[in-house]
Write a protein that holds these residues in place. Structure first.
Motif, PDB file in Angstrom:
ATOM      1  N   LYS A 193       0.849  -1.184   0.000  1.00 34.48           N
ATOM      2  CA  LYS A 193       0.000   0.000   0.000  1.00 34.48           C
ATOM      3  C   LYS A 193       0.888   1.238   0.000  1.00 34.48           C
ATOM      4  CE  LYS A 193      -3.629   2.148   2.802  1.00 34.48           C
ATOM      5  NZ  LYS A 193      -4.432   1.997   4.010  1.00 34.48           N
ATOM      6  N   ILE A 194       0.462   2.243  -0.769  1.00 29.87           N
ATOM      7  CA  ILE A 194       1.159   3.529  -0.771  1.00 29.87           C
ATOM      8  C   ILE A 194       0.137   4.630  -0.530  1.00 29.87           C
ATOM      9  CG2 ILE A 194       1.062   3.667  -3.290  1.00 29.87           C
ATOM     10  CD1 ILE A 194       3.656   5.332  -3.170  1.00 29.87           C
ATOM     11  N   GLU A 195       0.480   5.542   0.369  1.00 31.99           N
ATOM     12  CA  GLU A 195      -0.356   6.696   0.666  1.00 31.99           C
ATOM     13  C   GLU A 195       0.494   7.940   0.425  1.00 31.99           C
ATOM     14  OE1 GLU A 195      -2.309   6.503   4.574  1.00 31.99           O
ATOM     15  OE2 GLU A 195      -1.754   4.385   4.590  1.00 31.99           O
ATOM     16  N   VAL A 196      -0.045   8.892  -0.336  1.00 31.65           N
ATOM     17  CA  VAL A 196       0.670  10.134  -0.627  1.00 31.65           C
ATOM     18  C   VAL A 196      -0.217  11.306  -0.231  1.00 31.65           C
ATOM     19  CG1 VAL A 196       1.733  11.559  -2.418  1.00 31.65           C
ATOM     20  CG2 VAL A 196       1.892   9.073  -2.557  1.00 31.65           C
ATOM     21  N   THR A 197       0.353  12.230   0.536  1.00 29.25           N
ATOM     22  CA  THR A 197      -0.341  13.452   0.924  1.00 29.25           C
ATOM     23  C   THR A 197       0.569  14.627   0.600  1.00 29.25           C
ATOM     24  OG1 THR A 197      -1.386  12.268   2.751  1.00 29.25           O
ATOM     25  CG2 THR A 197      -1.476  14.670   2.817  1.00 29.25           C
ATOM     26  N   ILE A 207       2.896   2.616  -7.039  1.00 30.02           N
ATOM     27  CA  ILE A 207       3.404   3.985  -7.199  1.00 30.02           C
ATOM     28  C   ILE A 207       2.806   4.619  -8.450  1.00 30.02           C
ATOM     29  CG2 ILE A 207       5.480   5.358  -7.676  1.00 30.02           C
ATOM     30  CD1 ILE A 207       7.018   3.223  -5.970  1.00 30.02           C
ATOM     31  N   ASP A 208       2.803   3.884  -9.553  1.00 26.92           N
ATOM     32  CA  ASP A 208       2.225   4.406 -10.795  1.00 26.92           C
ATOM     33  C   ASP A 208       0.745   4.731 -10.620  1.00 26.92           C
ATOM     34  OD1 ASP A 208       4.687   4.103 -12.001  1.00 26.92           O
ATOM     35  OD2 ASP A 208       4.168   2.223 -13.004  1.00 26.92           O
ATOM     36  N   LYS A 209       0.024   3.838  -9.958  1.00 26.31           N
ATOM     37  CA  LYS A 209      -1.417   4.050  -9.766  1.00 26.31           C
ATOM     38  C   LYS A 209      -1.705   5.266  -8.890  1.00 26.31           C
ATOM     39  CE  LYS A 209      -2.949  -0.748 -10.230  1.00 26.31           C
ATOM     40  NZ  LYS A 209      -3.528  -1.894  -9.502  1.00 26.31           N
ATOM     41  N   VAL A 210      -0.927   5.451  -7.821  1.00 22.17           N
ATOM     42  CA  VAL A 210      -1.195   6.573  -6.933  1.00 22.17           C
ATOM     43  C   VAL A 210      -0.895   7.897  -7.625  1.00 22.17           C
ATOM     44  CG1 VAL A 210       1.015   6.861  -5.669  1.00 22.17           C
ATOM     45  CG2 VAL A 210      -1.136   7.180  -4.482  1.00 22.17           C
TER      46      VAL A 210
END
Length: 178
Positions: A51-55, A76-79
């Protein structure tokens, strides 16, 4: 833009860090992100998925997205795709409002939306409701019976409109008005 990457149950390799940095730096061409703005990236590894979370908090808006995938590089690409889509949708909304004096509009100024309107941005149904005075427990029961993810009601304690909703992590959330 500064990028703060944190790993939970995963070690951050140089290759992961480079990929995240390259992809997030690419967002700067779509949205005016300042040098002082810091993107917070949380990578979490679970037995069956990553899981990747970016804020990215900016002066104009907070960009936030999360995604889950078996492969961290795909995640990473999807986020980044989700963040780009968020920027495009916001720019489309601002363009349709013709609110050129808004500071938010200035932040989205450089993003090319190709003149397309996203089908998700079109209001497909309008509904009027009459608020009933209920307790929080009654509102949750009604929401569950209707199989909805949120319910708007008039709080019996405050007499003001409130919204109860289902949280992704389970449980319920409550939004009260002032």
């Amino acid at each position: 833009m500064k990028i703060n990457i944190v790993g939970k149950n995963i070690s951050i390799t140089q290759a992961l860090e480079d990929r995240i940095t390259k992809k997030l730096k690419g967002l700067e061409k779509y949205f005016l992100i300042g040098e002082d703005d810091t993107a917070k990236v949380l990578l979490t590894s679970h037995p069956n998925h990553n899981k990747i979370e970016v804020t990215i908090p900016t002066k104009a808006a907070i960009l936030r997205a999360e995604t889950v995938d078996v492969d961290m590089y795909n995640a990473i690409d999807k986020v980044v795709d989700k963040l780009t889509d968020q920027i495009r949708r916001q720019k489309t909304r601002l363009e349709s409002r013709k609110d050129k004096a808004s500071p938010l509009y200035e932040a989205f100024l450089d993003f090319d939306i190709l003149g397309e309107e996203d089908p998700e941005d079109i209001v497909v149904k309008t509904k009027s409701i009459e608020l009933e005075q209920l307790s929080l427990d009654e509102a949750i029961t009604r929401m569950d019976l209707l199989d909805h993810t949120f319910f708007i009601y008039l709080d019996d304690e405050t007499g003001k409109p409130a919204v109860v909703y289902c949280r992704k992590d389970g449980g319920y959330g409550l939004i009260e008005t002032e």
